[in-house]
Design a protein around this motif. Structure first.
Motif, mmCIF file in Angstrom:
data_model
loop_
_atom_site.group_PDB
_atom_site.id
_atom_site.type_symbol
_atom_site.label_atom_id
_atom_site.label_comp_id
_atom_site.label_asym_id
_atom_site.label_seq_id
_atom_site.Cartn_x
_atom_site.Cartn_y
_atom_site.Cartn_z
ATOM 1 N N LYS A 97 28.624 3.543 -26.050
ATOM 2 C CA LYS A 97 28.209 3.393 -24.670
ATOM 3 C C LYS A 97 27.666 4.746 -24.207
ATOM 4 C CE LYS A 97 31.856 -0.017 -24.097
ATOM 5 N NZ LYS A 97 33.166 -0.315 -23.534
ATOM 6 N N THR A 98 26.888 4.738 -23.147
ATOM 7 C CA THR A 98 26.207 5.961 -22.724
ATOM 8 C C THR A 98 27.172 7.078 -22.355
ATOM 9 O OG1 THR A 98 26.078 5.024 -20.495
ATOM 10 C CG2 THR A 98 24.157 4.741 -21.915
ATOM 11 N N ALA A 99 28.392 6.740 -21.991
ATOM 12 C CA ALA A 99 29.350 7.765 -21.559
ATOM 13 C C ALA A 99 29.988 8.503 -22.729
ATOM 14 C CB ALA A 99 30.442 7.132 -20.698
ATOM 15 N N PHE A 100 29.690 8.101 -23.961
ATOM 16 C CA PHE A 100 30.264 8.770 -25.128
ATOM 17 C C PHE A 100 29.506 10.073 -25.332
ATOM 18 C CE2 PHE A 100 31.224 8.925 -29.816
ATOM 19 C CZ PHE A 100 32.583 9.092 -29.649
ATOM 20 N N SER A 101 30.082 11.175 -24.879
ATOM 21 C CA SER A 101 29.376 12.455 -24.801
ATOM 22 C C SER A 101 29.103 13.067 -26.171
ATOM 23 C CB SER A 101 30.196 13.445 -23.975
ATOM 24 O OG SER A 101 31.390 13.789 -24.673
ATOM 25 N N ASN A 102 28.145 13.997 -26.186
ATOM 26 C CA ASN A 102 27.798 14.707 -27.411
ATOM 27 C C ASN A 102 28.996 15.493 -27.939
ATOM 28 O OD1 ASN A 102 25.717 15.728 -29.371
ATOM 29 N ND2 ASN A 102 26.305 17.668 -28.441
ATOM 30 N N LYS A 103 29.791 16.054 -27.025
ATOM 31 C CA LYS A 103 30.981 16.808 -27.418
ATOM 32 C C LYS A 103 31.964 15.923 -28.174
ATOM 33 C CE LYS A 103 34.671 19.623 -25.385
ATOM 34 N NZ LYS A 103 35.241 20.149 -24.117
ATOM 35 N N LYS A 104 32.150 14.713 -27.683
ATOM 36 C CA LYS A 104 33.058 13.775 -28.347
ATOM 37 C C LYS A 104 32.483 13.313 -29.680
ATOM 38 C CE LYS A 104 35.388 12.053 -24.198
ATOM 39 N NZ LYS A 104 35.668 10.873 -23.346
ATOM 40 N N GLN A 105 31.162 13.170 -29.748
ATOM 41 C CA GLN A 105 30.522 12.799 -31.008
ATOM 42 C C GLN A 105 30.775 13.859 -32.076
ATOM 43 O OE1 GLN A 105 26.365 11.651 -30.790
ATOM 44 N NE2 GLN A 105 26.635 10.765 -28.764
ATOM 45 N N GLN A 106 30.615 15.130 -31.696
ATOM 46 C CA GLN A 106 30.817 16.218 -32.647
ATOM 47 C C GLN A 106 32.270 16.279 -33.114
ATOM 48 O OE1 GLN A 106 28.300 17.899 -33.962
ATOM 49 N NE2 GLN A 106 26.979 16.648 -32.663
ATOM 50 N N ALA A 107 33.204 16.078 -32.180
ATOM 51 C CA ALA A 107 34.623 16.079 -32.545
ATOM 52 C C ALA A 107 34.934 14.952 -33.517
ATOM 53 C CB ALA A 107 35.482 15.942 -31.279
ATOM 54 N N LEU A 108 34.330 13.784 -33.250
ATOM 55 C CA LEU A 108 34.555 12.632 -34.117
ATOM 56 C C LEU A 108 33.992 12.880 -35.517
ATOM 57 C CD1 LEU A 108 35.851 9.839 -33.870
ATOM 58 C CD2 LEU A 108 33.604 8.904 -33.419
ATOM 59 N N LYS A 109 32.823 13.502 -35.603
ATOM 60 C CA LYS A 109 32.223 13.806 -36.901
ATOM 61 C C LYS A 109 33.134 14.707 -37.735
ATOM 62 C CE LYS A 109 27.331 13.402 -35.603
ATOM 63 N NZ LYS A 109 26.065 14.149 -35.389
ATOM 64 N N GLU A 110 33.722 15.711 -37.089
ATOM 65 C CA GLU A 110 34.616 16.625 -37.810
ATOM 66 C C GLU A 110 35.864 15.899 -38.302
ATOM 67 O OE1 GLU A 110 33.927 19.664 -38.792
ATOM 68 O OE2 GLU A 110 31.973 19.479 -37.831
ATOM 69 N N GLU A 111 36.380 14.987 -37.478
ATOM 70 C CA GLU A 111 37.552 14.221 -37.899
ATOM 71 C C GLU A 111 37.209 13.310 -39.074
ATOM 72 O OE1 GLU A 111 41.092 11.357 -36.096
ATOM 73 O OE2 GLU A 111 39.529 12.119 -34.759
ATOM 74 N N ILE A 112 36.017 12.725 -39.039
ATOM 75 C CA ILE A 112 35.568 11.878 -40.142
ATOM 76 C C ILE A 112 35.469 12.683 -41.426
ATOM 77 C CG2 ILE A 112 33.612 10.534 -41.045
ATOM 78 C CD1 ILE A 112 33.069 9.744 -38.075
ATOM 79 N N LYS A 113 34.901 13.883 -41.340
ATOM 80 C CA LYS A 113 34.767 14.741 -42.517
ATOM 81 C C LYS A 113 36.129 15.078 -43.103
ATOM 82 C CE LYS A 113 31.837 18.204 -42.224
ATOM 83 N NZ LYS A 113 31.078 19.329 -41.640
ATOM 84 N N LEU A 114 37.095 15.376 -42.234
ATOM 85 C CA LEU A 114 38.447 15.696 -42.713
ATOM 86 C C LEU A 114 39.085 14.496 -43.403
ATOM 87 C CD1 LEU A 114 40.863 17.571 -42.921
ATOM 88 C CD2 LEU A 114 41.530 16.869 -40.604
ATOM 89 N N ARG A 115 38.942 13.312 -42.804
ATOM 90 C CA ARG A 115 39.514 12.106 -43.413
ATOM 91 C C ARG A 115 38.854 11.813 -44.757
ATOM 92 N NH1 ARG A 115 41.972 8.549 -39.688
ATOM 93 N NH2 ARG A 115 42.122 7.102 -41.436
ATOM 94 N N LEU A 116 37.546 12.032 -44.830
ATOM 95 C CA LEU A 116 36.827 11.810 -46.085
ATOM 96 C C LEU A 116 37.259 12.790 -47.165
ATOM 97 C CD1 LEU A 116 33.182 10.989 -44.974
ATOM 98 C CD2 LEU A 116 34.674 9.549 -46.352
ATOM 99 N N GLU A 117 37.483 14.025 -46.765
ATOM 100 C CA GLU A 117 37.953 15.028 -47.726
ATOM 101 C C GLU A 117 39.256 14.572 -48.370
ATOM 102 O OE1 GLU A 117 38.346 18.879 -46.085
ATOM 103 O OE2 GLU A 117 36.198 19.227 -45.884
ATOM 104 N N ASN A 118 40.187 14.123 -47.521
ATOM 105 C CA ASN A 118 41.477 13.653 -48.042
ATOM 106 C C ASN A 118 41.291 12.443 -48.961
ATOM 107 O OD1 ASN A 118 42.764 15.624 -46.519
ATOM 108 N ND2 ASN A 118 43.099 14.261 -44.774
ATOM 109 N N TYR A 119 40.407 11.541 -48.547
ATOM 110 C CA TYR A 119 40.104 10.316 -49.288
ATOM 111 C C TYR A 119 39.579 10.667 -50.685
ATOM 112 C CZ TYR A 119 38.779 5.293 -49.104
ATOM 113 O OH TYR A 119 38.671 3.942 -49.286
ATOM 114 N N LEU A 120 38.547 11.510 -50.727
ATOM 115 C CA LEU A 120 37.896 11.850 -51.994
ATOM 116 C C LEU A 120 38.779 12.736 -52.862
ATOM 117 C CD1 LEU A 120 34.255 12.475 -50.711
ATOM 118 C CD2 LEU A 120 35.153 10.442 -51.845
ATOM 119 N N PHE A 121 39.564 13.595 -52.225
ATOM 120 C CA PHE A 121 40.477 14.454 -52.977
ATOM 121 C C PHE A 121 41.504 13.617 -53.732
ATOM 122 C CE2 PHE A 121 44.408 17.025 -53.188
ATOM 123 C CZ PHE A 121 43.942 18.064 -53.999
#
Length: 294
Positions: A97-121
């Motif tokens: 939705k339009t209210a999902f700010s860029n700041k929250k998007q960036q935070a979510l991307k970092e969390e995704i990367k961390l979860r993926l690291e654990n997954y692939l590790f």
């Protein structure tokens, strides 16, 4: 002998530089994931904004006391700063939705990367092989009808048959597609991307209803599998919605359940279909109208 010592020195120096750079990357990642600004971190640590910026650039390595303070501030374990395993994710387009700010998007991307690291590790430790195959790669999608046909072809290629889809997450993971559920802001639905250029990943919001998560999983699957030939985002989303709808509740199944033409549908019938196919009642009604049954 001198050459030997020079080689040892260069090796140690290289490793130390890598560690410094890794700590810097991790500090920035943890800060973004926490949704904190440089100013906030500086204030909490009792240092200047410039000092935090230098930590993130790798110009200065914080001492152990500062690292411990940052670990508490960012709610991560201290070993997070020393991990050298990293994942790169492709550019992602959020269904939001339009209210999902860029700041929250960036935070979510970092969390995704961390979860993926654990997954692939963990997969690496267990020696799990990777063998993703896109069975729709050669089927370009230019119209809604192409997306519907792609859904039918996928059922055939994946040997799903005409049965209702039950455990969709298990189905996707069996096909080497990684699924991550995040405790995210309710303005976030889901996204699809690739990690390290080869691992397909679908991320969904764990806080939504079962029916909504099932639809989102298949919508994002459409983004991964279908070679959509369109530059209009609204059209791309429409194709993925049609793909997901046909996978969840194919028109042929609707015709089998309701017949070709109905003047009315009772609540009990809708509830039965909802339970059998895991689709929300509004979605069922939409499909009934779309198919011309009602």
């Amino acid at each position: 002998m001198v050459d030997k010592f020079v080689n040892i020195y260069n090796f140690v120096n290289q490793k130390y530089c890598i560690m410094e750079n890794n700590i810097a990357i991790r500090i920035k990642s943890a800060r973004i994931m926490s949704g904190l600004t440089l100013e906030t971190v500086a204030s909490e640590l009792g240092i200047s904004k410039q000092a935090v910026n230098r930590y993130e650039k790798g110009e200065v390595v914080p001492d152990s006391a500062k690292l411990i303070s940052m670990a508490k501030l960012f709610s991560v374990n201290i070993d997070f700063f020393f991990r050298n395993f990293s994942v790169q994710i492709e550019v992602v387009n959020f269904r939001k939705k339009t209210a999902f700010s860029n700041k929250k998007q960036q935070a979510l991307k970092e969390e995704i990367k961390l979860r993926l690291e654990n997954y692939l590790f963990l997969e690496g430790l267990l020696g799990i092989d990777y063998a993703f195959e896109n069975v729709l790669a050669q089927r370009p999608v230019q119209h809604t009808s192409d997306a519907v046909k792609a859904a039918g072809l996928l059922r055939e290629k994946w040997n799903i048959g005409s049965d209702p889809l039950h455990n969709i997450i298990q189905l996707l993971e069996d096909k080497e597609i990684k699924v991550i559920e995040l405790d995210a802001d309710n303005k976030f639905d889901g996204l699809a991307t690739f990690a390290d250029g080869k691992y397909p990943v679908i991320v969904i919001n764990a806080n939504f209803s079962v029916e909504r998560k099932r639809f989102t999983l298949l919508h994002e699957l459409g983004h991964i599998l279908m070679p959509i030939q369109s530059i209009q985002n609204s059209e791309i989303e429409k194709f993925c919605n049609s793909f997901a709808s046909e996978l969840l509740l194919p028109i042929d199944m609707l015709l089998e359940e309701f017949g070709k033409k109905r003047k009315s549908i009772n609540v009990q019938e809708l509830a039965s279909i909802q339970s059998k196919y895991g689709v929300s009642i509004p979605a069922i009604l939409y499909r009934l109208g779309e198919s011309g049954i009602i």
